[in-house]
Design a protein around this motif. Structure first.
Motif, PDB file in Angstrom:
ATOM      1  N   GLN A 183       4.196   6.909   1.134  1.00 14.43           N
ATOM      2  CA  GLN A 183       4.260   7.323  -0.268  1.00 14.43           C
ATOM      3  C   GLN A 183       2.881   7.718  -0.808  1.00 14.43           C
ATOM      4  O   GLN A 183       2.734   7.989  -1.998  1.00 14.43           O
ATOM      5  CB  GLN A 183       4.908   6.229  -1.125  1.00 14.43           C
ATOM      6  CG  GLN A 183       6.362   6.010  -0.727  1.00 14.43           C
ATOM      7  CD  GLN A 183       7.172   5.222  -1.731  1.00 14.43           C
ATOM      8  OE1 GLN A 183       6.704   4.871  -2.802  1.00 14.43           O
ATOM      9  NE2 GLN A 183       8.413   4.923  -1.377  1.00 14.43           N
ATOM     10  N   LEU A 184       1.896   7.763   0.086  1.00  7.27           N
ATOM     11  CA  LEU A 184       0.569   8.240  -0.308  1.00  7.27           C
ATOM     12  C   LEU A 184       0.520   9.760  -0.226  1.00  7.27           C
ATOM     13  O   LEU A 184       0.137  10.437  -1.177  1.00  7.27           O
ATOM     14  CB  LEU A 184      -0.497   7.619   0.601  1.00  7.27           C
ATOM     15  CG  LEU A 184      -1.955   7.848   0.193  1.00  7.27           C
ATOM     16  CD1 LEU A 184      -2.259   7.190  -1.146  1.00  7.27           C
ATOM     17  CD2 LEU A 184      -2.900   7.300   1.270  1.00  7.27           C
ATOM     18  N   PHE A 185       0.947  10.295   0.927  1.00  6.30           N
ATOM     19  CA  PHE A 185       0.953  11.750   1.115  1.00  6.30           C
ATOM     20  C   PHE A 185       2.333  12.297   1.497  1.00  6.30           C
ATOM     21  O   PHE A 185       2.529  13.504   1.540  1.00  6.30           O
ATOM     22  CB  PHE A 185      -0.037  12.151   2.222  1.00  6.30           C
ATOM     23  CG  PHE A 185      -1.474  12.006   1.822  1.00  6.30           C
ATOM     24  CD1 PHE A 185      -2.058  12.882   0.918  1.00  6.30           C
ATOM     25  CD2 PHE A 185      -2.250  10.981   2.346  1.00  6.30           C
ATOM     26  CE1 PHE A 185      -3.384  12.751   0.545  1.00  6.30           C
ATOM     27  CE2 PHE A 185      -3.584  10.840   1.973  1.00  6.30           C
ATOM     28  CZ  PHE A 185      -4.152  11.726   1.073  1.00  6.30           C
ATOM     29  N   THR A 244      -8.912   5.971   0.035  1.00  8.08           N
ATOM     30  CA  THR A 244      -8.421   6.722  -1.126  1.00  8.08           C
ATOM     31  C   THR A 244      -7.954   8.104  -0.673  1.00  8.08           C
ATOM     32  O   THR A 244      -8.316   8.577   0.403  1.00  8.08           O
ATOM     33  CB  THR A 244      -9.528   6.901  -2.176  1.00  8.08           C
ATOM     34  OG1 THR A 244     -10.581   7.685  -1.600  1.00  8.08           O
ATOM     35  CG2 THR A 244     -10.067   5.565  -2.650  1.00  8.08           C
ATOM     36  N   LYS A 245      -7.173   8.744  -1.535  1.00  6.48           N
ATOM     37  CA  LYS A 245      -6.720  10.111  -1.249  1.00  6.48           C
ATOM     38  C   LYS A 245      -7.919  11.039  -1.087  1.00  6.48           C
ATOM     39  O   LYS A 245      -7.947  11.893  -0.203  1.00  6.48           O
ATOM     40  CB  LYS A 245      -5.847  10.631  -2.397  1.00  6.48           C
ATOM     41  CG  LYS A 245      -4.420  10.174  -2.365  1.00  6.48           C
ATOM     42  CD  LYS A 245      -3.640  10.903  -3.454  1.00  6.48           C
ATOM     43  CE  LYS A 245      -2.153  10.654  -3.305  1.00  6.48           C
ATOM     44  NZ  LYS A 245      -1.371  11.443  -4.244  1.00  6.48           N
ATOM     45  N   SER A 305      11.693   3.615  -6.659  1.00  5.36           N
ATOM     46  CA  SER A 305      10.502   3.834  -5.813  1.00  5.36           C
ATOM     47  C   SER A 305      10.826   4.719  -4.613  1.00  5.36           C
ATOM     48  O   SER A 305       9.944   5.357  -4.057  1.00  5.36           O
ATOM     49  CB  SER A 305       9.954   2.493  -5.305  1.00  5.36           C
ATOM     50  OG  SER A 305      10.870   1.919  -4.402  1.00  5.36           O
ATOM     51  N   SER A 306      12.095   4.777  -4.212  1.00  2.00           N
ATOM     52  CA  SER A 306      12.450   5.577  -3.041  1.00  2.00           C
ATOM     53  C   SER A 306      12.654   7.033  -3.433  1.00  2.00           C
ATOM     54  O   SER A 306      12.898   7.346  -4.599  1.00  2.00           O
ATOM     55  CB  SER A 306      13.731   5.039  -2.397  1.00  2.00           C
ATOM     56  OG  SER A 306      14.845   5.351  -3.221  1.00  2.00           O
ATOM     57  N   PRO A 312       0.843  -1.204   0.000  1.00  8.03           N
ATOM     58  CA  PRO A 312       0.000   0.000   0.000  1.00  8.03           C
ATOM     59  C   PRO A 312       0.875   1.250   0.000  1.00  8.03           C
ATOM     60  O   PRO A 312       1.881   1.309   0.717  1.00  8.03           O
ATOM     61  CB  PRO A 312      -0.784  -0.114   1.315  1.00  8.03           C
ATOM     62  CG  PRO A 312      -0.670  -1.544   1.735  1.00  8.03           C
ATOM     63  CD  PRO A 312       0.641  -2.033   1.194  1.00  8.03           C
ATOM     64  N   ALA A 313       0.518   2.248  -0.811  1.00  9.41           N
ATOM     65  CA  ALA A 313       1.319   3.481  -0.897  1.00  9.41           C
ATOM     66  C   ALA A 313       1.447   4.140   0.476  1.00  9.41           C
ATOM     67  O   ALA A 313       2.479   4.728   0.792  1.00  9.41           O
ATOM     68  CB  ALA A 313       0.698   4.444  -1.894  1.00  9.41           C
TER      69      ALA A 313
END
Length: 546
Positions: free
Chosen positions: A238-240, A135-136, A447-448, A124-125
């Motif tokens: 990595q979502l926000f 969700t965002k 990805s980082s 998961p992000a």
């Protein structure tokens, strides 16, 4: 005749043995499992330091600090994945278990977080900071207490409504233990600055109010021991790019090296004025109270120990503290030496043009890494049009762009200080070592935040002709064009940050934060040459002989 027959017999036996050995090697290669290949990405290194110069009380403090840092492993496991034990108990293969522990979960941090355990699905992000199905848009529309806090989890209640829970509540039992260990260490501390810093950090873990301890940590000047502990970096979200993850480092200051580095922070205001960008993007005055020190790191835990290992630190992240006090830059000399000797030098033998290999030096690697951290203090922390902080405006892309800024402005600083006569090393050493460093860092995966920053820079430099690729697959730096590309990229990044241009940064990441097939083929050559991607550490009190 008998002698000839005997000799022929020996030759047949030797040849037969050699053929058997070849067959054994082929079989061995065939039998190397995917997990063995994964584990071969890492090379082990013993984290030691000279503790003979420490006082008796400092020697007593180190085990307490290591215990406190070690507790961060538990908290980061929860943040990155969830229930560590249920995952490990479901696995029978020991190599897979080892690789899970290195990655703090079933996703390969050196391969774009690709799952390596069957059935776990994509990472998961938002890691485990948010509900997996959130969700965002749902988050942005929700009414959540302390919504923008970097120190809480978002969860669902029984009706499906989102709510927050602070770290100090979620981890109540664990942080009490850590708080007590830091308090005990503070009572042994002979340095007043360290004593105060430990006392305040001990309290901060109990209420998530970290600013007082950050300020005290910046006021601490004469300490030999240090600890960086708590929820600090936001890369794992990595979502926000908003939730901080727990980590811990235990450090011993190298007093001799630190004296050499002390003078450079004083140049920050002057270098800020000279940045290659419009004046409106450099109106903030960087703090000059920043410390620049070299340390031997003797323990890593949590976020900083997951996948690729940090070799330099620039903290605190709190913008208010940065503007008031500056930051502390910690160069982790022994960890840096491990990566230079075991990874960077072997990479240069494969990918750097033979005529430029003499420019790969540890001093240049150390300087590039050090000025990367110093360069975090340059530029802008708040957008110029009232969108708030750069971090808030750029959301999940903030970290990648900030790392990219620090890399390129670090090289700019070296160039400027070299022109002033403050650095005696050959600037070509820094540039070629910088190029080799891109290959080293990009192997951490795009990805980082650091991986994306490296790819943006690589692709930007390629467009500008800052390097060329030879027919034999080696790379050669074009020095004049690299200097021009440094200025152009610095200007672009500082402008995007100052404007808080989320869409512009997203476009940059989409277009340039990628690894081309040609580059991937070159990186695969490093893997085929058995050059490790990163290090894992043998560490702890026993390794230190305490």
């Amino acid at each position: 005749m008998k002698k000839i027959i005997a000799l022929l017999s020996v030759l047949v036996i030797v040849t037969s043995c050699k053929e058997e050995q070849k067959e054994d090697l082929v079989t061995e290669e065939k039998e190397m499992t995917d997990m063995e290949k994964n584990l071969s990405k890492y090379v082990s290194f013993k984290l030691t330091a000279d503790v003979s110069e420490l006082s008796e009380k400092e020697r007593q403090m180190i085990p307490l600090l290591i215990q406190a840092a070690d507790k961060m492993n538990e908290l980061f496991w929860y943040e990155a994945y969830g229930n560590k034990d249920s995952l490990l108990n479901s696995i029978s293969d020991e190599d897979t278990k080892t690789y899970i522990k290195i990655n703090y979960g079933p996703w390969d941090r050196l391969d774009g977080n690709k799952p390596f355990v069957e059935g776990v699905g994509e990472k998961p992000a938002g890691a485990n900071f948010y509900p997996k199905d959130m969700t965002k848009e749902e988050f942005e529309a929700a009414d959540i207490e302390n919504k923008s806090s970097i120190y809480n989890f978002v969860r669902r209640d029984e009706n499906g409504k989102l709510y927050s829970i602070p770290y100090h509540k979620q981890f109540e039992a664990e942080v009490k233990v850590v708080s007590k260990l830091l308090k005990d260490a503070s009572e042994l501390a002979e340095d007043e600055g360290l004593k105060t810093s430990l006392e305040l950090r001990s309290q901060a873990l109990l209420d998530d109010n970290y600013q007082p301890s950050d300020l005290a940590w910046m006021d601490m000047k004469t300490n030999t021991l240090d600890i960086v502990i708590g929820p600090i970096e936001t890369y794992e979200d990595q979502l926000f790019g908003n939730k901080a993850a727990h980590e811990g480092y235990v450090l011993i200051k190298d007093q001799e090296w630190s004296k050499r580095l002390a003078k450079f922070s004083a140049y920050l205001p002057e270098l800020q004025v000279g940045l290659p960008v419009d004046d409106k993007y450099k109106q903030e005055q960087p703090g000059t109270d920043s410390d620049l020190n070299a340390y031997d790191v003797v323990y890593y835990a949590g976020d900083c120990n997951a996948g690729s290992k940090t070799i330099a630190i620039n903290l605190p992240n709190d913008e208010e503290v940065q503007l008031q006090k500056g930051t502390r830059r910690l160069q982790l000399k022994n960890a840096m030496r491990a990566k230079f000797d075991k990874i960077l030098l072997p990479i240069s033998e494969v990918l750097i043009d033979e005529s430029q290999r003499q420019h790969i030096t540890f001093d240049a690697f150390f300087a590039n890494t050090m000025f990367h951290e110093v360069a975090h203090g340059l530029g802008i922390k708040n957008t110029i049009d009232g969108k708030g902080t750069v971090r808030t405006a750029l959301k999940e892309h903030a970290s990648a762009l900030e790392e990219g800024k620090a890399d390129i402005l670090g090289l700019y600083m070296i160039q400027q200080l070299h022109a002033k006569g403050e650095l005696e090393e050959d600037l070509k050493d820094n540039m070629v070592t910088f190029m080799a460093g891109i290959f080293r860092s990009v192997r951490f995966g795009a990805s980082s935040a650091h991986g994306k920053a490296n790819m943006i820079r690589f692709n930007f430099f390629k467009e500008k002709g800052a390097f060329s690729r030879n027919e034999d697959g080696t790379y050669k730096v074009n020095f004049d064009k690299m200097e021009a590309a440094m200025k152009d990229l610095s200007n672009l990044i500082l402008t995007l940050q100052g404007d808080g241009d989320y869409d512009g940064v997203a476009k940059l990441v989409d277009e340039k934060g990628i690894i081309s097939p040609e580059l991937q083929a070159d990186l695969d050559r490093l893997t085929n040459a058995n050059i490790p991607v990163d290090v894992i550490f043998e560490q702890g009190t026993e390794v230190l002989g305490l």
